[in-house]
Design a protein around this motif. Structure first.
Motif, mmCIF file in Angstrom:
data_model
loop_
_atom_site.group_PDB
_atom_site.id
_atom_site.type_symbol
_atom_site.label_atom_id
_atom_site.label_comp_id
_atom_site.label_asym_id
_atom_site.label_seq_id
_atom_site.Cartn_x
_atom_site.Cartn_y
_atom_site.Cartn_z
ATOM 1 N N LEU A 187 0.837 -1.197 0.000
ATOM 2 C CA LEU A 187 0.000 0.000 0.000
ATOM 3 C C LEU A 187 0.870 1.244 0.000
ATOM 4 C CD1 LEU A 187 -2.647 -1.048 2.670
ATOM 5 C CD2 LEU A 187 -3.079 -0.726 0.235
ATOM 6 N N PRO A 188 0.538 2.238 -0.821
ATOM 7 C CA PRO A 188 1.255 3.517 -0.756
ATOM 8 C C PRO A 188 0.859 4.282 0.499
ATOM 9 C CG PRO A 188 -0.577 3.667 -2.285
ATOM 10 C CD PRO A 188 -0.523 2.241 -1.836
ATOM 11 N N GLU A 189 1.535 5.363 0.768
ATOM 12 C CA GLU A 189 1.195 6.161 1.954
ATOM 13 C C GLU A 189 -0.223 6.709 1.865
ATOM 14 O OE1 GLU A 189 4.078 9.172 2.608
ATOM 15 O OE2 GLU A 189 5.729 7.769 2.945
ATOM 16 N N GLU A 190 -0.655 7.046 0.666
ATOM 17 C CA GLU A 190 -2.023 7.545 0.487
ATOM 18 C C GLU A 190 -2.610 6.997 -0.797
ATOM 19 O OE1 GLU A 190 -3.609 11.674 1.525
ATOM 20 O OE2 GLU A 190 -3.480 11.792 -0.660
ATOM 21 N N LEU A 191 -3.830 6.529 -0.719
ATOM 22 C CA LEU A 191 -4.563 6.060 -1.887
ATOM 23 C C LEU A 191 -5.487 7.162 -2.375
ATOM 24 C CD1 LEU A 191 -5.675 2.391 -1.086
ATOM 25 C CD2 LEU A 191 -4.087 3.116 -2.855
ATOM 26 N N VAL A 252 -4.253 -5.935 -6.085
ATOM 27 C CA VAL A 252 -4.902 -6.935 -6.924
ATOM 28 C C VAL A 252 -6.259 -6.436 -7.407
ATOM 29 C CG1 VAL A 252 -5.890 -9.253 -6.934
ATOM 30 C CG2 VAL A 252 -3.679 -8.844 -5.842
ATOM 31 N N CYS A 253 -7.009 -5.797 -6.531
ATOM 32 C CA CYS A 253 -8.293 -5.195 -6.896
ATOM 33 C C CYS A 253 -8.204 -3.686 -6.692
ATOM 34 C CB CYS A 253 -9.422 -5.760 -6.052
ATOM 35 S SG CYS A 253 -9.770 -7.493 -6.379
ATOM 36 N N LYS A 254 -8.407 -2.953 -7.745
ATOM 37 C CA LYS A 254 -8.328 -1.495 -7.667
ATOM 38 C C LYS A 254 -9.676 -0.838 -7.898
ATOM 39 C CE LYS A 254 -3.468 -1.301 -9.037
ATOM 40 N NZ LYS A 254 -2.468 -0.763 -9.989
ATOM 41 N N ASP A 255 -10.695 -1.641 -8.115
ATOM 42 C CA ASP A 255 -12.039 -1.075 -8.251
ATOM 43 C C ASP A 255 -13.075 -2.109 -7.843
ATOM 44 O OD1 ASP A 255 -12.957 -2.580 -10.789
ATOM 45 O OD2 ASP A 255 -11.085 -1.667 -11.413
ATOM 46 N N THR A 256 -14.204 -1.636 -7.409
ATOM 47 C CA THR A 256 -15.297 -2.522 -7.007
ATOM 48 C C THR A 256 -16.623 -1.790 -7.163
ATOM 49 O OG1 THR A 256 -16.189 -3.872 -5.201
ATOM 50 C CG2 THR A 256 -15.146 -1.812 -4.566
ATOM 51 N N THR A 257 -17.660 -2.521 -7.473
ATOM 52 C CA THR A 257 -19.005 -1.960 -7.568
ATOM 53 C C THR A 257 -19.830 -2.521 -6.417
ATOM 54 O OG1 THR A 257 -18.843 -1.835 -9.980
ATOM 55 C CG2 THR A 257 -21.049 -1.713 -9.025
ATOM 56 N N PHE A 258 -20.520 -1.660 -5.695
ATOM 57 C CA PHE A 258 -21.272 -2.119 -4.529
ATOM 58 C C PHE A 258 -22.716 -1.632 -4.585
ATOM 59 C CE2 PHE A 258 -19.003 1.779 -3.570
ATOM 60 C CZ PHE A 258 -19.888 2.575 -2.865
ATOM 61 N N TYR A 278 -26.517 1.393 -7.454
ATOM 62 C CA TYR A 278 -25.153 0.895 -7.257
ATOM 63 C C TYR A 278 -24.184 2.083 -7.292
ATOM 64 C CZ TYR A 278 -26.564 -3.974 -8.035
ATOM 65 O OH TYR A 278 -27.154 -5.222 -7.947
ATOM 66 N N ALA A 279 -23.007 1.873 -6.749
ATOM 67 C CA ALA A 279 -21.935 2.860 -6.843
ATOM 68 C C ALA A 279 -20.636 2.132 -7.160
ATOM 69 C CB ALA A 279 -21.802 3.651 -5.547
ATOM 70 N N GLN A 280 -19.682 2.871 -7.699
ATOM 71 C CA GLN A 280 -18.396 2.272 -8.086
ATOM 72 C C GLN A 280 -17.267 2.998 -7.370
ATOM 73 O OE1 GLN A 280 -16.715 2.847 -12.175
ATOM 74 N NE2 GLN A 280 -17.138 0.658 -12.363
ATOM 75 N N LEU A 281 -16.383 2.227 -6.758
ATOM 76 C CA LEU A 281 -15.230 2.798 -6.071
ATOM 77 C C LEU A 281 -13.963 2.333 -6.774
ATOM 78 C CD1 LEU A 281 -13.969 4.295 -3.578
ATOM 79 C CD2 LEU A 281 -13.931 2.061 -2.440
ATOM 80 N N SER A 282 -13.067 3.251 -7.064
ATOM 81 C CA SER A 282 -11.786 2.902 -7.710
ATOM 82 C C SER A 282 -10.653 3.578 -6.987
ATOM 83 C CB SER A 282 -11.812 3.304 -9.186
ATOM 84 O OG SER A 282 -12.061 4.682 -9.322
ATOM 85 N N ALA A 283 -9.466 2.967 -7.071
ATOM 86 C CA ALA A 283 -8.270 3.492 -6.391
ATOM 87 C C ALA A 283 -7.115 3.599 -7.366
ATOM 88 C CB ALA A 283 -7.889 2.571 -5.248
ATOM 89 N N THR A 284 -6.292 4.612 -7.176
ATOM 90 C CA THR A 284 -5.090 4.768 -8.004
ATOM 91 C C THR A 284 -3.895 5.062 -7.104
ATOM 92 O OG1 THR A 284 -5.585 7.129 -8.294
ATOM 93 C CG2 THR A 284 -6.337 5.614 -10.001
#
Length: 284
Positions: A187-191, A252-258, A278-284
């Motif tokens: 994990l980086p210091e901040e996502l 491994v997972c950088k996005d998810t739909t909930f 639904y909503a979608q969350l993504s990380a970079t």
């Protein structure tokens, strides 16, 4: 005759009147006789208008034959000159437009060029499973390795090797390798996180925010989003769980739909593809 008329210097080249006195033209019976003797190796007017033929069984290239220009192309069937189906290519084990270099050196970011043979795909899949076995030796990562197993199981069951499927396999294998080399830097210091969801006017909005590792918590961050008026209080629990999911499974997972199950929609109104309910969350 041809040597005389091909002289580049106009001063040294014979004039039209002088050319007409050449023995070549004295032998000429008519215009067609001149054409036949000057361009006997070329194409007739009728053949020039024909469509370029495609010849099966050779690499794709344009080449000249005794009858004209022909195109050799692997993608065309010998019987009807129609493109071969992808099923035929897969069953024969033939390589479809392999990327420049080996699978390990081609650019995984460009999924359009990721087409490999089924043997290469299986070899990469086996390598990913071996790497996962090494990763499982790391402590306290069962949640992450279980997710990797799920992804590899799905990739093992794929019936058609598309660029997107190959891209997913190479991405997961690359992530496993990076985790093996330095798990502490998983994990980086901040996502940088982004939630895409519909607002009260049913328009899609992107809500961007940061998550500082070791300082923020999913529950705290979801509460801040509610207090700032960015998300509905009824969606806070689902948002919190999705943030925790990304933290547990990154990179491994950088996005998810909930699913936003507490907003009061009937079951028939939910539409994951359109992000309705639904909503979608993504990380970079």
């Amino acid at each position: 005759y041809q040597r005389r008329v091909r002289v580049k210097d106009p001063a040294k080249r014979p004039s039209v009147a002088e050319i007409k006195k050449d023995p070549f033209f004295k032998k000429a019976k008519d215009r067609q006789w001149i054409i036949d003797h000057l361009v006997h190796k070329g194409l007739t007017t009728a053949k020039r208008g024909q469509k370029v033929k495609r010849v099966p069984g050779e690499s794709g290239r344009l080449h000249q034959t005794a009858t004209g220009w022909e195109w050799s192309d692997d993608d065309y069937d010998e019987r009807d000159s129609k493109p071969k189906s992808s099923d035929n290519r897969e069953s024969s084990g033939e390589q479809e437009r392999a990327p420049t270099g080996s699978p390990s050196t081609a650019d995984p970011g460009n999924h359009q060029q990721l087409l490999i043979t089924s043997q290469q795909y299986q070899a990469t899949l086996q390598e990913a499973w071996r790497n996962l076995a090494l990763l499982e030796q790391k402590p306290d990562i069962s949640t992450l390795t279980e997710k990797i197993k799920e992804i590899l199981d799905n990739l093992s069951c794929e019936l058609k090797i598309t660029p997107e499927v190959v891209g997913k396999l190479w991405d997961i294998n690359k992530s496993i390798n990076e985790l093996i080399k330095d798990f502490d830097k998983r994990l980086p210091e901040e996502l940088a996180l982004k939630i895409r969801m519909r607002n009260n006017e049913n328009r899609l909005n992107d809500i961007c925010f940061g998550f500082t590792i070791g300082m923020d918590t999913p529950i705290q961050l979801a509460a801040e989003l509610v207090n700032a008026g960015h998300i509905n209080p009824k969606t806070a629990n689902a948002a919190s769980k999705s943030i925790q999911y990304i933290i547990d499974h990154y990179p491994v997972c950088k996005d998810t739909t909930f699913k936003l199950s507490e907003i009061g929609l009937s079951e028939s109104e939910y539409d994951e593809a359109k992000l309705i309910g639904y909503a979608q969350l993504s990380a970079t």
